[in-house]
Design an enzyme around this catalytic site. Structure first.
Site, PDB file in Angstrom:
ATOM      1  N   ASP A 288      -4.627  -7.932   1.887  1.00 15.84           N
ATOM      2  CA  ASP A 288      -3.972  -9.231   1.790  1.00 15.84           C
ATOM      3  C   ASP A 288      -2.733  -9.081   0.891  1.00 15.84           C
ATOM      4  O   ASP A 288      -2.743  -8.300  -0.056  1.00 15.84           O
ATOM      5  CB  ASP A 288      -4.956 -10.240   1.176  1.00 15.84           C
ATOM      6  CG  ASP A 288      -4.628 -11.671   1.578  1.00 15.84           C
ATOM      7  OD1 ASP A 288      -3.686 -11.871   2.379  1.00 15.84           O
ATOM      8  OD2 ASP A 288      -5.322 -12.584   1.089  1.00 15.84           O
TER       9      ASP A 288
ATOM     10  N   HIS B 294       0.817  -1.217   0.000  1.00 14.81           N
ATOM     11  CA  HIS B 294       0.000   0.000   0.000  1.00 14.81           C
ATOM     12  C   HIS B 294       0.849   1.264   0.000  1.00 14.81           C
ATOM     13  O   HIS B 294       0.343   2.353  -0.243  1.00 14.81           O
ATOM     14  CB  HIS B 294      -1.045  -0.024   1.131  1.00 14.81           C
ATOM     15  CG  HIS B 294      -0.548   0.346   2.495  1.00 14.81           C
ATOM     16  ND1 HIS B 294      -0.204  -0.585   3.444  1.00 14.81           N
ATOM     17  CD2 HIS B 294      -0.357   1.550   3.074  1.00 14.81           C
ATOM     18  CE1 HIS B 294       0.179   0.042   4.548  1.00 14.81           C
ATOM     19  NE2 HIS B 294       0.093   1.339   4.353  1.00 14.81           N
TER      20      HIS B 294
ATOM     21  N   GLN C 212       0.379   5.878  11.634  1.00 16.51           N
ATOM     22  CA  GLN C 212       0.515   6.391  10.275  1.00 16.51           C
ATOM     23  C   GLN C 212       1.943   6.847   9.988  1.00 16.51           C
ATOM     24  O   GLN C 212       2.514   7.603  10.760  1.00 16.51           O
ATOM     25  CB  GLN C 212      -0.432   7.574  10.046  1.00 16.51           C
ATOM     26  CG  GLN C 212      -1.762   7.163   9.478  1.00 16.51           C
ATOM     27  CD  GLN C 212      -2.641   6.453  10.479  1.00 16.51           C
ATOM     28  OE1 GLN C 212      -2.238   6.233  11.594  1.00 16.51           O
ATOM     29  NE2 GLN C 212      -3.824   6.076  10.045  1.00 16.51           N
ATOM     30  N   GLY C 213       2.477   6.393   8.867  1.00 17.13           N
ATOM     31  CA  GLY C 213       3.855   6.727   8.501  1.00 17.13           C
ATOM     32  C   GLY C 213       4.841   5.626   8.861  1.00 17.13           C
ATOM     33  O   GLY C 213       5.980   5.641   8.406  1.00 17.13           O
ATOM     34  N   ASP C 214       4.407   4.692   9.707  1.00 17.14           N
ATOM     35  CA  ASP C 214       5.265   3.544  10.038  1.00 17.14           C
ATOM     36  C   ASP C 214       5.097   2.422   9.024  1.00 17.14           C
ATOM     37  O   ASP C 214       5.936   1.516   8.956  1.00 17.14           O
ATOM     38  CB  ASP C 214       4.920   3.005  11.432  1.00 17.14           C
ATOM     39  CG  ASP C 214       5.289   3.972  12.534  1.00 17.14           C
ATOM     40  OD1 ASP C 214       6.350   4.618  12.411  1.00 17.14           O
ATOM     41  OD2 ASP C 214       4.529   4.092  13.509  1.00 17.14           O
ATOM     42  N   SER C 215       4.027   2.467   8.263  1.00 19.85           N
ATOM     43  CA  SER C 215       3.724   1.408   7.308  1.00 19.85           C
ATOM     44  C   SER C 215       4.925   1.052   6.446  1.00 19.85           C
ATOM     45  O   SER C 215       5.690   1.925   6.043  1.00 19.85           O
ATOM     46  CB  SER C 215       2.604   1.832   6.360  1.00 19.85           C
ATOM     47  OG  SER C 215       1.365   1.605   6.947  1.00 19.85           O
TER      48      SER C 215
HETATM   49  N1  ARG Z   1      -1.344   2.282   7.218  1.00 21.76           N
HETATM   50  C1  ARG Z   1      -0.581   3.233   7.971  1.00 21.76           C
HETATM   51  C2  ARG Z   1       0.580   3.777   7.158  1.00 21.76           C
HETATM   52  O1  ARG Z   1       0.491   3.892   5.962  1.00 21.76           O
HETATM   53  C3  ARG Z   1      -0.189   2.768   9.322  1.00 21.76           C
HETATM   54  C4  ARG Z   1      -0.196   1.301   9.569  1.00 21.76           C
HETATM   55  C5  ARG Z   1      -0.060   0.981  11.000  1.00 21.76           C
HETATM   56  N2  ARG Z   1      -1.200   1.478  11.684  1.00 21.76           N
HETATM   57  C6  ARG Z   1      -1.567   1.090  12.875  1.00 21.76           C
HETATM   58  N3  ARG Z   1      -2.591   1.638  13.398  1.00 21.76           N
HETATM   59  N4  ARG Z   1      -0.903   0.204  13.495  1.00 21.76           N
HETATM   60  O2  ARG Z   1       1.585   4.190   7.682  1.00 21.76           O
END
Ligand code: ARG
Length: 254
Positions: A113, A69, A206-209
């Site tokens: 997935d 993503h 957000q930003g850790d992904s």
């Molecule tokens: N989807 C988010 C990103 O793009 C964060 C993913 C982790 N999120 C969480 N709530 N653990 O950085």
């Protein structure tokens, strides 16, 4: 951009003023600490149009593992990878051009997935000092419930989604399949593992992904999605490296 879903908004509404004050006084990504220079030499900041966008992990001098993503719909020319720094405002890392984004062919943006991509750099990074590769977990690698794992990232440090520019890390515990399954968490698949403290006080955000979740110094998970950041009683979801190990081998030769 992000795989987090609506319960986050509900969570914000549900948080009392007292908790927000506490969050402001203690601006930490849900239980984390700031990393010291060189502590996470495999950590990558993926930049989109010159800004931090996602995390990643260096697995060879030319290949990075991240989340699908994070690269979906992007072009390699708009992205760069920064390695070898724990402070994005210091300008002391290596900034690398990207040659190719390899998104997992079975990635499903609705369900998340197969949330994994490989990134091929245009030229090799210089390994050494603050820049090192991380070993991948074995195919089907497994750990007992409550095994401690380490997450790291330049992501948001509070519920206001404030980005710190500095690398943080936290210890989270792996959840067993008894809870981490499609009955309890609709949409959870065999390509996902769950981790986090039941109190919700420790979480990726957000930003850790795309960034690393490591166990015993090996890459076991990739930050993928969650219910907001640190929702009580709920884990965060990580792409399960063990399930995608052979795809990585085929495409990165690592
Ligand atoms: N989807 C988010 C990103 O793009 C964060 C993913 C982790 N999120 C969480 N709530 N653990 O950085």
């Amino acid at each position: 951009m992000c795989a987090d879903n609506t319960p986050f908004l509900l969570l914000i509404l549900a948080i009392g003023a007292g908790n927000l004050v506490q969050a402001a006084e203690e601006p930490r990504i849900i239980g984390g600490q700031f990393a010291t220079p060189g502590q996470f030499p495999h950590q990558v900041s993926l930049q989109l149009n010159g800004r931090h966008h996602c995390g990643g992990s260096l697995i060879s001098d030319t290949m990075i593992v991240t989340a699908a993503h994070c690269t979906r719909g992007q072009s390699a020319s708009q992205m760069k990878a920064i390695v070898g720094t724990n402070d994005l405002s210091a300008g002391n890392g290596q900034t690398m051009a990207i040659a190719q984004l390899i998104i997992h062919p079975q990635y499903n943006p609705q369900s998340q997935d197969f949330d994994m991509s490989l990134i091929r750099l245009s030229s090799p990074v210089q390994l050494g000092g603050g820049v090192q590769t991380i070993q991948l977990a074995d195919a089907d690698a497994n750990y007992a419930a409550d095994t401690m794992a380490t997450i790291s990232g330049f992501g948001a440090i509070n519920q206001n989604l404030q980005l710190p520019n500095r690398l943080k890390f936290a210890q989270v515990q792996l959840w067993s399949r008894d809870f981490c399954n499609a009955q309890n968490i609709p949409g959870l698949t065999d390509r996902m593992v769950c981790a986090g403290h039941p109190s919700g006080q420790v979480s990726s955000c957000q930003g850790d992904s795309g960034g690393p979740l490591t166990v015993d110094g090996k890459l076991f998970g990739v930050v993928s999605w969650g219910f907001g950041c640190g929702a009580k009683g709920r884990p965060a979801m990580y792409t399960y490296v063990g399930a995608l190990r052979s795809w990585i081998k085929q495409n990165a030769n690592v």
